[in-house]
Design a protein around this motif. Sequence first.
Motif, short mmCIF file in Angstrom:
data_model
loop_
_atom_site.label_atom_id
_atom_site.label_comp_id
_atom_site.label_asym_id
_atom_site.label_seq_id
_atom_site.Cartn_x
_atom_site.Cartn_y
_atom_site.Cartn_z
N ARG A 5 0.71 -1.38 -0.06
CA ARG A 5 0.13 -0.13 0.12
C ARG A 5 1.00 1.27 0.03
N LYS A 6 1.88 1.32 0.63
CA LYS A 6 2.82 2.09 0.75
C LYS A 6 3.53 2.55 -0.62
N ASN A 7 3.71 1.57 -1.46
CA ASN A 7 4.36 1.55 -2.63
C ASN A 7 3.49 1.59 -3.75
N THR A 8 2.21 1.88 -3.60
CA THR A 8 1.28 2.16 -4.62
C THR A 8 0.38 3.41 -4.61
N VAL A 9 0.29 3.86 -5.79
CA VAL A 9 -0.23 5.29 -5.99
C VAL A 9 -1.56 5.15 -6.90
N GLY A 10 -2.51 5.43 -6.57
CA GLY A 10 -3.69 5.57 -7.32
C GLY A 10 -3.80 6.81 -8.29
N ILE A 11 -4.16 6.42 -9.61
CA ILE A 11 -4.29 7.53 -10.58
C ILE A 11 -5.72 7.71 -10.97
N LEU A 12 -6.39 8.65 -10.41
CA LEU A 12 -7.81 8.94 -11.02
C LEU A 12 -8.19 9.99 -11.74
N GLY A 13 -9.02 9.87 -12.49
CA GLY A 13 -9.43 11.25 -13.31
C GLY A 13 -10.43 10.77 -14.49
N SER A 14 -10.39 11.77 -15.48
CA SER A 14 -11.45 11.55 -16.68
C SER A 14 -11.10 10.27 -17.37
N ASN B 242 -9.31 3.39 -21.84
CA ASN B 242 -8.24 3.50 -22.72
C ASN B 242 -8.33 5.23 -23.40
N GLN B 243 -8.97 5.82 -22.49
CA GLN B 243 -8.88 7.19 -23.11
C GLN B 243 -8.76 8.19 -21.82
N GLY B 244 -8.58 9.37 -22.26
CA GLY B 244 -8.34 10.36 -21.10
C GLY B 244 -7.13 10.34 -20.13
N ILE B 245 -7.42 10.43 -18.70
CA ILE B 245 -6.46 10.35 -17.75
C ILE B 245 -6.27 8.95 -17.40
N MET B 246 -7.33 8.03 -17.53
CA MET B 246 -7.27 6.81 -17.22
C MET B 246 -6.50 5.90 -18.59
N GLY B 247 -6.79 6.31 -19.70
CA GLY B 247 -5.85 5.85 -20.75
C GLY B 247 -4.40 6.41 -20.58
N THR B 248 -4.28 7.45 -20.17
CA THR B 248 -2.66 7.95 -20.28
C THR B 248 -2.08 7.34 -19.03
N GLN C 58 -8.33 0.32 -0.32
CA GLN C 58 -7.63 -0.93 0.05
C GLN C 58 -6.15 -1.15 -0.17
N VAL C 59 -5.84 -0.50 -1.46
CA VAL C 59 -4.50 -0.86 -2.09
C VAL C 59 -3.44 -0.02 -2.10
N ALA C 60 -4.13 1.55 -1.92
CA ALA C 60 -2.98 2.58 -2.03
C ALA C 60 -3.15 3.44 -0.96
N ASN C 61 -1.94 3.97 -0.58
CA ASN C 61 -2.16 4.95 0.57
C ASN C 61 -1.88 6.47 0.07
N SER C 62 -1.41 6.44 -1.40
CA SER C 62 -1.42 7.81 -1.93
C SER C 62 -2.26 7.88 -3.35
N PHE C 63 -2.86 9.04 -3.44
CA PHE C 63 -3.70 9.23 -4.69
C PHE C 63 -3.32 10.45 -5.35
N VAL C 64 -3.31 10.29 -6.90
CA VAL C 64 -2.94 11.71 -7.60
C VAL C 64 -4.31 11.77 -8.44
N ILE C 65 -5.17 12.68 -8.02
CA ILE C 65 -6.38 12.78 -8.72
C ILE C 65 -6.41 14.16 -9.77
N PHE C 66 -6.69 13.79 -11.07
CA PHE C 66 -6.78 14.83 -12.00
C PHE C 66 -8.02 14.91 -12.28
N PRO C 67 -8.56 16.05 -13.13
CA PRO C 67 -9.90 16.67 -13.49
C PRO C 67 -10.61 15.52 -14.24
N GLY C 68 -11.86 15.47 -13.91
CA GLY C 68 -12.71 14.25 -14.44
C GLY C 68 -14.27 14.72 -14.09
#
Length: 209
Positions: free
Chosen positions: A23-32, A66-72, A127-137
């Motif tokens: 969890r410490k070593n995992t970063v969630g990437i969220l966004g459009s 496969n598009q937007g922030i998620m695809g990137t 449950q799986v990440a301690n850090s999150f980077v959230i982009f516009p969406g």
Amino acid sequence: MNVTFSSSIPSDISSKYLSPESRKNTVGILGSSKSTDEITDYMTACADITKGIILSGKNIVHGCGNQGIMGTAYDAGKTYSKKDKDGKPEQNLAIIANPLWGDEDLDNCIPLTSTNSEAERIEKFAQVANSFVIFPGSSTTLQEAATLITKNYYGKSEDKKQIILVGKDFFKGLQEQYQKLYDCKLIKCPPEELFTIVDNEEEINDIIK
């Protein structure tokens, strides 16, 4: 259109990805999950930021679009991740919607599990990440951000997540709303104790160690 669900996706997350170290070593990437002209610059930033996270040795976890922030994020994970014994990018983790939307590439990521609702998906991410980077969406991204922020407010201090919102202009309203809640004494801590808003990769690198 929804398509048939893949039986190759685990029903439960492996304990390997639930450990404190993982969890410490995992970063969630969220966004459009959509590509629009308005978020092109954020997609470029996401590519650079995700590449940096992966090359630093950390995993990313996302929704496998496969598009937007998620695809990137997915493409960066696919391109820069180390490969496991089966040739899959082992740092490119995904939580999959059930049923599938049809834009997933399950061959170039590690599917951790599936979820039947957005609320369940946010719980799995937490449950799986301690850090999150959230982009516009869209509204879903705002739901994810608000849920994670709420977890920070009501949760135990040891379970607090590192929440980084990318886009000071985009998230200005959210910042102002939480500041108003604090000023009105409806919450007991200022917004900067719950999340951080940044505009560039250097600021993120200073936060995620």
